[in-house]
Design a protein around this motif. Structure first.
Motif, PDB file in Angstrom:
ATOM      1  N   LEU A   1      33.378  14.197  49.777  1.00  0.00           N
ATOM      2  CA  LEU A   1      32.574  15.203  50.443  1.00  0.00           C
ATOM      3  C   LEU A   1      31.984  16.133  49.390  1.00  0.00           C
ATOM      4  CD1 LEU A   1      31.963  15.737  53.418  1.00  0.00           C
ATOM      5  CD2 LEU A   1      33.686  17.517  53.380  1.00  0.00           C
ATOM      6  N   VAL A   2      30.661  16.186  49.306  1.00  0.00           N
ATOM      7  CA  VAL A   2      29.989  17.051  48.344  1.00  0.00           C
ATOM      8  C   VAL A   2      30.197  18.502  48.760  1.00  0.00           C
ATOM      9  CG1 VAL A   2      27.769  17.648  47.310  1.00  0.00           C
ATOM     10  CG2 VAL A   2      28.303  15.266  47.830  1.00  0.00           C
ATOM     11  N   GLN A   3      30.489  19.372  47.779  1.00  0.00           N
ATOM     12  CA  GLN A   3      30.768  20.764  48.098  1.00  0.00           C
ATOM     13  C   GLN A   3      30.330  21.645  46.933  1.00  0.00           C
ATOM     14  OE1 GLN A   3      34.602  21.475  49.723  1.00  0.00           O
ATOM     15  NE2 GLN A   3      34.687  23.593  49.104  1.00  0.00           N
ATOM     16  N   PRO A   4      29.660  22.781  47.211  1.00  0.00           N
ATOM     17  CA  PRO A   4      29.257  23.693  46.145  1.00  0.00           C
ATOM     18  C   PRO A   4      30.485  24.306  45.474  1.00  0.00           C
ATOM     19  CG  PRO A   4      28.024  24.127  48.152  1.00  0.00           C
ATOM     20  CD  PRO A   4      29.125  23.192  48.528  1.00  0.00           C
ATOM     21  N   PRO A   5      30.293  24.930  44.310  1.00  0.00           N
ATOM     22  CA  PRO A   5      31.440  25.508  43.597  1.00  0.00           C
ATOM     23  C   PRO A   5      32.038  26.697  44.338  1.00  0.00           C
ATOM     24  CG  PRO A   5      29.541  25.247  42.138  1.00  0.00           C
ATOM     25  CD  PRO A   5      29.046  25.028  43.536  1.00  0.00           C
ATOM     26  N   THR A   6      33.343  26.866  44.153  1.00  0.00           N
ATOM     27  CA  THR A   6      34.071  28.025  44.674  1.00  0.00           C
ATOM     28  C   THR A   6      34.980  28.539  43.563  1.00  0.00           C
ATOM     29  OG1 THR A   6      34.054  27.142  46.924  1.00  0.00           O
ATOM     30  CG2 THR A   6      35.656  28.872  46.430  1.00  0.00           C
ATOM     31  N   ILE A   7      34.864  29.838  43.224  1.00  0.00           N
ATOM     32  CA  ILE A   7      35.748  30.439  42.221  1.00  0.00           C
ATOM     33  C   ILE A   7      37.142  30.555  42.833  1.00  0.00           C
ATOM     34  CG2 ILE A   7      36.217  32.459  40.802  1.00  0.00           C
ATOM     35  CD1 ILE A   7      33.770  31.047  39.848  1.00  0.00           C
ATOM     36  N   THR A   8      38.133  29.961  42.173  1.00  0.00           N
ATOM     37  CA  THR A   8      39.509  29.985  42.688  1.00  0.00           C
ATOM     38  C   THR A   8      40.417  30.934  41.917  1.00  0.00           C
ATOM     39  OG1 THR A   8      40.094  28.103  41.286  1.00  0.00           O
ATOM     40  CG2 THR A   8      39.325  27.618  43.523  1.00  0.00           C
ATOM     41  N   GLN A   9      40.053  31.260  40.670  1.00  0.00           N
ATOM     42  CA  GLN A   9      40.907  32.149  39.880  1.00  0.00           C
ATOM     43  C   GLN A   9      40.064  32.797  38.797  1.00  0.00           C
ATOM     44  OE1 GLN A   9      44.315  30.219  38.202  1.00  0.00           O
ATOM     45  NE2 GLN A   9      45.345  32.095  37.623  1.00  0.00           N
ATOM     46  N   GLN A  10      40.285  34.101  38.575  1.00  0.00           N
ATOM     47  CA  GLN A  10      39.549  34.815  37.544  1.00  0.00           C
ATOM     48  C   GLN A  10      40.392  35.996  37.070  1.00  0.00           C
ATOM     49  OE1 GLN A  10      36.043  36.990  39.071  1.00  0.00           O
ATOM     50  NE2 GLN A  10      36.697  36.380  41.131  1.00  0.00           N
ATOM     51  N   SER A  11      40.084  36.469  35.875  1.00  0.00           N
ATOM     52  CA  SER A  11      40.785  37.625  35.324  1.00  0.00           C
ATOM     53  C   SER A  11      40.389  38.879  36.087  1.00  0.00           C
ATOM     54  CB  SER A  11      40.450  37.786  33.840  1.00  0.00           C
ATOM     55  OG  SER A  11      40.983  36.719  33.090  1.00  0.00           O
ATOM     56  N   PRO A  12      41.225  39.946  36.037  1.00  0.00           N
ATOM     57  CA  PRO A  12      40.903  41.171  36.765  1.00  0.00           C
ATOM     58  C   PRO A  12      39.637  41.830  36.216  1.00  0.00           C
ATOM     59  CG  PRO A  12      42.823  41.474  35.366  1.00  0.00           C
ATOM     60  CD  PRO A  12      42.527  40.027  35.359  1.00  0.00           C
ATOM     61  N   LYS A  13      39.021  42.686  37.062  1.00  0.00           N
ATOM     62  CA  LYS A  13      37.801  43.369  36.647  1.00  0.00           C
ATOM     63  C   LYS A  13      38.052  44.216  35.406  1.00  0.00           C
ATOM     64  CE  LYS A  13      35.922  43.783  41.363  1.00  0.00           C
ATOM     65  NZ  LYS A  13      35.520  44.744  42.418  1.00  0.00           N
ATOM     66  N   ASP A  14      39.090  45.019  35.434  1.00  0.00           N
ATOM     67  CA  ASP A  14      39.444  45.844  34.289  1.00  0.00           C
ATOM     68  C   ASP A  14      40.577  45.147  33.555  1.00  0.00           C
ATOM     69  OD1 ASP A  14      39.630  47.827  32.449  1.00  0.00           O
ATOM     70  OD2 ASP A  14      40.517  49.320  33.786  1.00  0.00           O
ATOM     71  N   TYR A  15      40.227  44.410  32.514  1.00  0.00           N
ATOM     72  CA  TYR A  15      41.175  43.512  31.844  1.00  0.00           C
ATOM     73  C   TYR A  15      41.574  44.132  30.499  1.00  0.00           C
ATOM     74  CZ  TYR A  15      43.064  39.073  30.111  1.00  0.00           C
ATOM     75  OH  TYR A  15      43.884  38.085  29.623  1.00  0.00           O
ATOM     76  N   ILE A  16      42.757  44.730  30.467  1.00  0.00           N
ATOM     77  CA  ILE A  16      43.275  45.341  29.248  1.00  0.00           C
ATOM     78  C   ILE A  16      44.157  44.314  28.553  1.00  0.00           C
ATOM     79  CG2 ILE A  16      44.647  47.216  28.296  1.00  0.00           C
ATOM     80  CD1 ILE A  16      43.874  48.883  30.721  1.00  0.00           C
ATOM     81  N   ILE A  17      43.832  44.024  27.301  1.00  0.00           N
ATOM     82  CA  ILE A  17      44.512  42.945  26.570  1.00  0.00           C
ATOM     83  C   ILE A  17      45.407  43.538  25.495  1.00  0.00           C
ATOM     84  CG2 ILE A  17      42.650  41.314  26.997  1.00  0.00           C
ATOM     85  CD1 ILE A  17      41.741  41.858  24.092  1.00  0.00           C
TER      86      ILE A  17
END
Length: 1192
Positions: free
Chosen positions: A42-58
Motif C-alpha cells: 500500500l503506497v503511503q506518504p511519509p509520516t514523521i515517527t520520531q524527532q528530537s525535542p524543539k529545544d535540544y540542549i546537548i
C-alpha cells in the motif's frame, strides 16, 4: 483500527429485515489500518515517527545525535536544513546520517567543538507521495560556567535581626539547581525561620547565636553536564544581645504590597512570600476571587511557596499571602496572568480518499493570544506551492473536492503565537483499493450463554466499503429479535443463546470489488457451584472438610482455587486440596476464618464461601494409632467402553484420618499377577471415575493411607474386559537412517500391550523422497520395530511415517518425519590447502570446502593429518608418527598446536561424514622456524684445582635450531650463603669443554649454563663446585652428593660430635699448658712438639677419605647412616632435574671448611702452622675451626 461505518448503533429486527443485514455508509475520511500485511503493498506518504525535542540542549562532551525517523511506502529519503539553508552533510566529515533513517550523528568527540554546530535544524522526509517535515530543532550546548571571583566580607549582626545571604549563581544552560551546604558537604538545616528562596538566596527571618558559622556555601548543580560549582564561603557571626526586641512581620521577598506574575498554561505556577519578624512569622495563602484547586495545589518550603500544577487560564487572578506573628500581620497581593502557547483542540488527521471523493483537513488550535494558523504543502507554504484544483483553503480547514491521485501530498499545519508554535503533518493519500477484511479467517468466538457476543469484522477499502452479515452457509435469516451493528463492522448479539451457535459471514463491498470472511460462534454453559462449602465448627486438633462441587460446560476445563480470608492458603502441609474438597487437618486457632472456593474457566468464574470457627476440644481417652484397615465392598458401576466407576467402603482409620486412597489395577490378559498404579484420590472420596484402555481385562484393588502408613490391599474387584478399538496413538521415536549406501532403515518404538487397543497389532510403514514427486510407498508389517527399504539412492532425504493398526482399524494419521538413506564415503578432497606458520610451535591451515553433493552424507567436519619428516635412519627404525586433528562442522580453517620448532612437516586434509573419511588432499609441506633450545643434557665439573675448574657438557637434546653459542654465568658463594658478583661468559657453540682459571681457592661457585639459537636463550642448567684448599692432596667436596651432602653441613656447630671434639681439643690444650707451666717452673725442658708427634691423639690425626672413619656418620636431620659407597659417581655428573639444588639452600654450615664426608679435622691437624696465614688470605668469614686454629 476502527473504521466508521455508521454514526450510531442500529437495532435491526429479524422480523422486519431480509436475510442480509446491510450497512450503508456515506463516504468519509479513512485511516490506513496499521496492519503489516496490508502495508506491504500500500503506497503511503511519509509520516514523521520520531524527532528530537524543539529545544535540544546537548552535552558538549558527547557526540551530537539529532533524531529524525519516518515511515512511508516507498521508504522516504531524508534531507536537512540548518538555520534555514540546506545542510550538505556530505561536505562535513564529522556528520553522518544513519542508514535508512534521517538521524544525524556529529562526531565532536574526535575533533570539533559543539559550539560550531549550534543552530536551528529541520528534517524533511520525502517520497513520491509527498514530504513531511520535523519541528525546528534548536540545538544548543549545555553550559556550566564558574562563579565570578568575589571577596566576601564577614557578616556580623545581633541576635534577632533578619539576614539574606545572596547566592547569585552563574547563568547556565539549563539553569542550575541551587542548594546550601557547609564545608563537610552537609546540607544546612532549614525551617520556618531559615529557608532558601526560589532565586537561591538563603533567608533568615531572625538570627540566633547558633547560626554563627564560617562556611555558608551556595552550590549550583548543572545536571546536564553532571557538574557542581561552589561559591566562596560566607562567614556569619551572631552577637548575643541582652534584650531581643520583638517586631511585627515585614516581607523580605517580594517587595511592596503587590506584584505581578505571568505563567504559561500547563506549567507549574510557583508563588513565593518570605517574611522576617520576631517571633518567626507564619505564612498563609488565599485566592481573592475564588478557591485554590484542591488536587493541584501544593505547599513547599514551610508554606512559603505556593505551587499549582497544570495551570490553566482559569487559575488567573489575585493571590494573597499573609505573614502573621503575635505582634501583627501583613499581606502581599500577587496578580497572576496565565498565557498559553498554542495547544491542539483537534490536530489534523491523515486522510485516505479514493479518486473522485471529497474530504477535509481541519487544524483546530487555541492559545493566549489566539494563534495564527498557516498551511504548508510538502514543506512549502501553500501560497507558493504547486496549484491543486481540488484544494481550497478556508482558514483552519482545507477542503478537497473530486480528488485525483495527483492530489496526494503531506500538509503541515503551523499554529503559532508569541509563546511558541505547533507543527503537525497530515497526509492526503488518494487510493483506489478494493475491500479487504483484516479479521482473521475462521476465528472462533466462545461465549457463555445469556451474555453478549461480539463478532469482529475489521475492514479496509477505498472507497469505504459497505458491510453485510449473513448467518449459516446458505444465508439463512437471523432468528434473534435484535442485533447491534457497530461502527467498526462488529456484529453484537446482546443476549447469546444456545441457538446462536453457528457460522457467520461478513461481506465488505465497494465499487472496486468484494471481500468476505467467516467466523464461528460457540455458546457454552455457564460454570456453577452446585455444592457449596458450608459453615463449620471444629475443635482444635480435628480435621475439617469443605466441599465445592462444580458443574461446567463439558468442553471447558475449570480450575478450582481455594482462598482463606481472600488471600492464598497458608503454605502448610495440613491443607490438602483435591477435586471437590478442601481438607484442613490438625486445626489450630488461627485456621478460623472465611474459606472461598473459586472456579475459573477461560470464559467465566464463580465463587462461594463458608466460615470455619475453631473451638476448644473436649477431653477424650488416649487413642490407639495404626495404619487403616483395608477398604472392602469394591463395586464396578457405569461400565462404559473407556471408563468405569469404582466404589468402595473405607475400613477403620484407627484414629488417624485417611488422607488418600491408592487404586491399582491388574491386566489378566497381558500381565496377569502384576499390579499397576492407576490413580490416587482424596481420603474423603469413596468413589472414583477411572479411565480405561480398550482391550484390557481389568481387576482393581484399593489401599488406604494415613499419616502412619498404607493399609493392606483390599480384595480384588470383579474383572471387566473392555472392548477392542483402533489404536489411539502411533509409534514414537520414528527414525530413518541408512546402514548401507543403497538402503533406508526405518525404526520406531512399538506400542505396548495397552496401547495396541485390540488384537492383530501391525504397522503401516510409508516413505517417499522428500524432493521428488513420487507417491507414498507403503507396506504393512507385523508387530516389529524395523523395516529396511533397499535400492535407494545414496544419502537422499526421505519423508517417513509409521501408522499403527489392529483388527478394528487404523490409528490417527501419523506425524511425518524426515530421514536419510545410507551414507557413502565422500568423493572429493578439500582443495586450495595452504598453511600459514604462526610461530615455531603453531600453524594455521586453510582449505576450501568440498561441494555438499560430493559429501554423500552428514558433514561431520574436516580432519587434518600431519607428521614430522624423519631422517632416513629414523625412518628405518620406525614408521612415521602421524597426528590427527578433527574440526567439527563446516569450518574451513584450523590451528595446529604443539609443533616442534625448526622442523619439516607434511599435512593433508580430508572431509569426514557419518560413513568415514574422503580422499586426502595433496600433501602440503611446511617448515617451522627456529625456537629456543632445551637445557644442555648434562653439566660436569672435573679437575678442580686451587684456582681453576673444568666444565664438560652435552649439547641440548632438543636444539630447536642451530646453536649459536653457550652462555656461562657463575658467581662465588661465601660462608653466609651470600652470592658474589656474577660473571658472564660466552662460549662457542662447537665447544663441549671449558676450563675456568684465576678462581679463588677454597671457594664455592655456582654455575648457570644455557645454550642459544637465533630465536633466543634456552632453559638453563645449574651446578656448584669448590676449588681445592691447599697442596695436601685433599680433594674438594663431591658436588654430586647433592642434597644429602649439603644437609650434613646444616648447623655443624650444634652437632654432638662437633661439641665433643671441641671439648676434647680444649682439654688437651689445657693439659699441655699446665705441663709446660710446671716444667718451666721446675726449670726443665719438655719438647711439646715432639711429644705431640709421639703421642698424637687419634681424634686430631689427619683423616683420609678412604679410611672409612666416618662411614657410619649420621645426618643431623634423619640420623640415617651414610654408607661409604653412597656417593655421586666420580665423573660428577648432575642430572637436569637436580641442577637447581644448591648447598647454600640446605643449612647454615660453614662453606669451604669441611670435606663432604664430614672430616673437617683433617684441615685442623694437617699443616697447622700454615692455617692462620691462609685464613687471613681467604675472603670468607672465619669458621669455628679457623677460630680454634688461631686460638692454638
Amino acid at each position: 483500527m476502527q473504521l466508521k461505518i455508521m454514526p450510531r448503533r442500529k437495532r435491526l429486527s429479524a422480523g422486519r429485515t431480509p436475510l442480509i443485514l446491510f450497512l450503508c455508509q456515506i463516504i468519509s475520511a479513512l485511516d490506513v489500518p496499521l496492519d503489516p500485511k496490508l502495508l506491504e503493498d500500500l503506497v503511503q506518504p511519509p509520516t514523521i515517527t520520531q524527532q528530537s525535542p524543539k529545544d535540544y540542549i546537548i552535552d558538549p562532551r558527547e557526540n551530537i545525535v539529532i533524531q529524525c525517523e519516518a515511515k512511508g511506502k516507498p521508504p522516504p529519503s531524508f534531507s536537512w536544513t540548518r538555520n534555514g539553508t540546506h545542510f550538505d552533510i556530505d561536505k562535513d566529515p564529522l556528520v553522518t546520517m544513519k542508514p535508512g533513517s534521517g538521524t544525524l550523528t556529529i562526531n565532536i568527540m574526535s575533533e570539533g567543538k559543539a559550539e560550531t554546530y549550534e543552530g536551528v535544524y529541520q528534517c524533511t522526509a520525502r517520497n513520491e507521495r509527498g514530504a513531511a517535515i520535523s519541528n525546528n530543532i534548536v540545538v544548543r550546548p549545555s553550559r556550566s560556567p564558574l562563579w565570578t571571583k568575589e571577596k566576601l566580607e564577614p557578616i556580623t549582626l545581633r541576635n534577632g535581626q533578619s539576614l539574606i545571604l545572596p547566592c547569585r549563581p552563574p547563568l547556565g544552560l539549563p539553569p542550575p539547581i541551587i542548594f546550601w551546604m557547609d564545608n563537610s558537604f552537609q546540607r544546612l538545616p532549614q525551617s520556618e525561620r531559615v529557608s532558601q528562596g526560589l532565586n537561591g538566596d538563603l533567608y533568615f527571618s531572625n538570627v540566633l547565636p547558633e547560626d554563627t558559622r564560617e562556611d555558608y556555601i551556595c552550590y549550583a548543580r548543572f545536571n546536564h553536564t553532571q557538574t557542581i560549582q561552589q561559591k566562596q564561603p560566607i562567614s556569619v557571626k551572631v552577637i548575643s544581645a541582652k534584650s531581643n526586641r520583638e517586631r511585627p512581620p515585614t516581607f523580605l521577598t517580594p517587595e511592596g504590597n503587590a506584584s505581578h506574575k505571568e505563567e504559561l498554561r500547563g506549567n507549574v505556577l510557583s508563588l513565593e512570600c518570605i517574611a522576617e519578624g520576631l517571633p518567626t512569622p507564619i505564612i498563609y495563602w488565599i485566592k481573592e476571587d475564588g478557591t485554590l484547586p484542591i488536587n493541584r495545589t501544593f505547599y513547599r518550603n514551610f508554606k512559603k511557596t505556593l505551587q499549582i500544577i497544570q495551570v490553566s487560564e482559569a487559575d488567573s487572578g489575585n493571590y494573597q499571602c499573609i505573614a502573621k506573628n503575635p505582634l501583627g500581620a501583613i499581606h502581599h497581593t500577587i496578580s497572576v496572568t496565565v498565557k498559553a502557547a498554542p495547544y491542539w483542540i483537534m490536530a489534523p488527521q491523515n486522510l485516505v480518499l479514493s479518486p473522485g471523493e471529497d474530504g477535509r483537513l481541519m487544524c483546530g488550535a487555541n492559545g493566549n493570544p489566539k494563534p495564527k494558523i498557516s498551511w504548508l504543502s510538502n514543506g512549502v507554504p501553500v501560497e507558493i506551492a504547486a496549484d491543486d484544483p481540488s484544494r481550497k483553503i478556508d482558514g483552519d480547514t482545507i477542503i478537497f473536492s473530486n480528488v485525483q491521485e495527483r492530489s496526494s501530498a503531506v500538509y503541515q499545519c503551523n499554529a503559532s503565537n508569541k509563546y511558541g508554535y505547533l507543527l503537525a503533518n497530515a497526509f492526503v493519500n488518494v487510493l483506489a483499493e478494493p475491500p479487504r477484511i483484516l479479521t482473521s479467517a475462521n476465528t472462533l468466538y466462545q461465549v457463555i450463554a445469556d451474555r453478549p457476543a461480539l463478532l469482529d469484522c475489521a475492514f479496509f477499502g477505498s472507497p469505504l466499503p459497505t458491510i453485510e452479515w449473513f448467518k449459516g452457509a446458505k444465508g439463512s435469516a437471523l432468528r434473534e429479535d435484535i442485533y447491534v451493528l457497530h461502527e467498526n463492522g462488529t456484529l453484537e448479539i446482546p443476549v447469546a443463546q444456545k441457538d446462536s451457535t453457528g457460522t457467520y459471514t461478513c461481506v465488505a463491498r465497494n465499487k472496486l470489488g468484494m471481500a468476505k470472511n467467516e467466523v464461528h460462534l460457540e455458546i457454552k454453559d455457564a460454570t456453577r457451584i452446585i455444592k457449596q462449602p458450608e459453615y463449620a465448627v471444629m475443635q482444635r486438633g480435628g480435621t475439617v472438610s469443605f466441599e465445592c462441587k462444580v458443574k461446567h460446560d463439558h468442553t471447558l476445563i475449570p480450575t478450582v482455587t481455594w482462598l482463606k480470608d481472600n488471600g492464598e492458603l497458608p503454605n502448610d502441609g495440613r491443607f490438602t486440596v483435591d477435586k471437590d474438597h478442601l481438607v484442613v487437618a490438625d486445626v489450630r486457632d488461627d485456621d478460623g476464618g472465611t474459606y472461598t472456593c473459586v472456579a475459573n474457566t477461560t470464559l467465566d468464574n464463580v465463587s462461594a464461601s463458608a466460615v470455619l470457627s475453631v473451638v476448644a476440644p473436649t477431653p477424650t481417652p488416649a487413642p490407639i494409632y495404626d495404619v487403616p484397615n483395608p477398604p472392602f465392598d469394591l463395586e464396578l458401576t457405569d461400565q462404559l467402553d473407556k471408563s468405569v466407576q469404582l466404589s468402595w467402603t473405607p475400613g477403620n482409620d484407627n484414629n488417624s484420618p485417611i488422607t488418600k486412597f491408592i487404586i491399582e489395577y491388574e491386566d489378566a490378559m497381558h500381565e496377569a499377577g502384576l499390579w499397576h498404579h492407576q490413580t490416587e484420590v482424596s481420603g474423603m472420596q469413596t468413589t472414583a471415575q477411572l479411565k480405561l484402555s480398550p482391550y484390557v481385562n481389568y481387576s482393581f484393588r484399593v489401599m488406604a493411607v494415613n499419616s502412619l502408613g498404607r493399609s493392606l490391599p483390599s480384595e480384588a474387584s470383579e474383572q471387566y474386559l473392555t472392548k477392542a478399538a483402533e489404536p489411539d496413538t502411533n509409534p514414537t521415536a520414528v527414525e530413518g537412517l541408512g546402514s548401507e549406501p543403497d538402503n533406508l532403515v526405518i525404526t520406531w518404538k512399538p506400542l505396548n500391550g495397552f496401547e495396541s487397543n485390540g488384537p492383530g497389532l501391525q504397522y503401516k510403514v510409508s516413505w517417499r523422497q522428500k524432493d521428488g514427486d513420487d507417491e507414498w510407498t507403503s507396506v504393512v508389517v507385523a508387530n516389529v520395530s524395523k523395516y529396511i527399504v533397499s535400492g535407494t539412492p545414496t544419502f537422499v532425504p526421505y519423508l517417513i511415517k509409521v501408522q499403527a493398526l489392529n483388527d478394528v482399524g487404523f490409528a490417527p494419521e501419523p506425524v511425518v518425519v524426515m530421514g536419510h538413506s545410507g551414507e557413502d564415503l565422500p568423493m572429493v578432497a578439500p582443495g586450495n590447502v595452504h598453511v600459514n606458520v604462526v610461530n615455531s610451535t603453531l600453524a594455521e591451515v586453510h582449505w576450501d570446502p568440498v561441494p555438499l553433493k560430493s559429501i554423500r552424507g552428514h558433514l561431520q567436519g574436516y580432519r587434518i593429518y600431519y607428521w614430522k619428516a624423519q631422517s632416513s635412519s629414523k625412518r628405518n627404525r620406525r614408521h612415521l608418527e602421524k597426528k590427527i586433528l578433527t574440526f567439527q562442522g563446516s569450518k574451513t580453517h584450523g590451528m595446529l598446536p604443539g609443533l616442534e620448532p625448526f622442523s619439516h612437516y607434511t599435512l593433508n586434509v580430508r572431509v569426514v561424514n557419518g560413513k568415514g573419511e574422503g580422499p586426502a588432499s595433496p600433501d602440503r609441506i611446511f617448515n617451522t622456524p627456529e625456537g629456543v633450545p632445551s637445557a644442555p643434557s648434562s653439566l660436569k665439573i672435573i679437575n678442580p684445582t686451587l684456582d681453576s675448574l673444568t666444565l664438560e657438557w652435552d649439547p641440548p637434546s632438543r636444539p630447536n635450531g642451530i646453536l649459536t653459542e653457550y652462555t656461562l654465568k657463575y658467581q662465588p658463594i661465601n660462608s653466609t650463603h651470600e652470592l658474589g658478583p656474577l660473571v658472564d661468559l660466552k662460549i662457542p657453540a662447537n665447544k663441549t669443554r671449558w676450563t675456568l682459571k684465576n678462581l679463588n681457592f677454597s671457594t664455592r661457585y655456582k654455575f648457570y649454563f644455557y645454550a642459544q639459537t637465533a630465536a633466543g636463550s634456552g632453559s638453563q642448567i645449574t651446578e656448584e663446585a669448590v676449588t681445592t684448599v691447599d697442596e695436601a692432596g685433599i680433594p674438594p667436596p663431591d658436588v654430586g652428593a647433592g642434597k644429602a651432602m649439603a644437609s650434613r653441613q646444616v648447623d655443624i656447630a650444634t652437632q654432638g660430635w662437633f661439641i665433643g671434639l671441641m671439648c676434647a681439643v680444649a682439654l688437651l690444650i689445657l693439659i699441655l699448658l699446665i705441663v709446660c707451666f710446671i716444667r718451666r717452673n721446675k726449670g726443665g725442658k719438655y719438647p711439646v712438639k715432639e711429644k705431640e708427634d709421639a703421642h698424637a691423639d687419634p681424634e686430631i690425626q689427619p683423616m683420609k677419605e678412604d679410611d672409612g672413619t666416618f662411614g657410619e656418620y649420621s645426618d643431623a636431620e634423619d640420623h640415617k647412616p651414610l654408607k661409604k659407597g653412597s656417593r655421586t659417581p666420580s665423573d660428577r655428573t648432575v642430572k637436569k632435574e637436580d641442577s637447581d639444588d644448591s648447598l647454600v639452600d640446605y643449612g647454615e654450615g660453614v662453606n669451604g671448611q669441611f670435606n663432604e664426608d664430614g672430616s673437617f679435622i683433617g684441615q685442623y691437624s694437617g699443616k697447622k702452622e700454615k692455617e692462620p696465614a691462609e685464613g687471613n688470605e681467604s675472603s670468607e668469614a672465619p669458621s669455628p675451626v679457623n677460630a680454634m686454629n688461631s686460638f692454638v
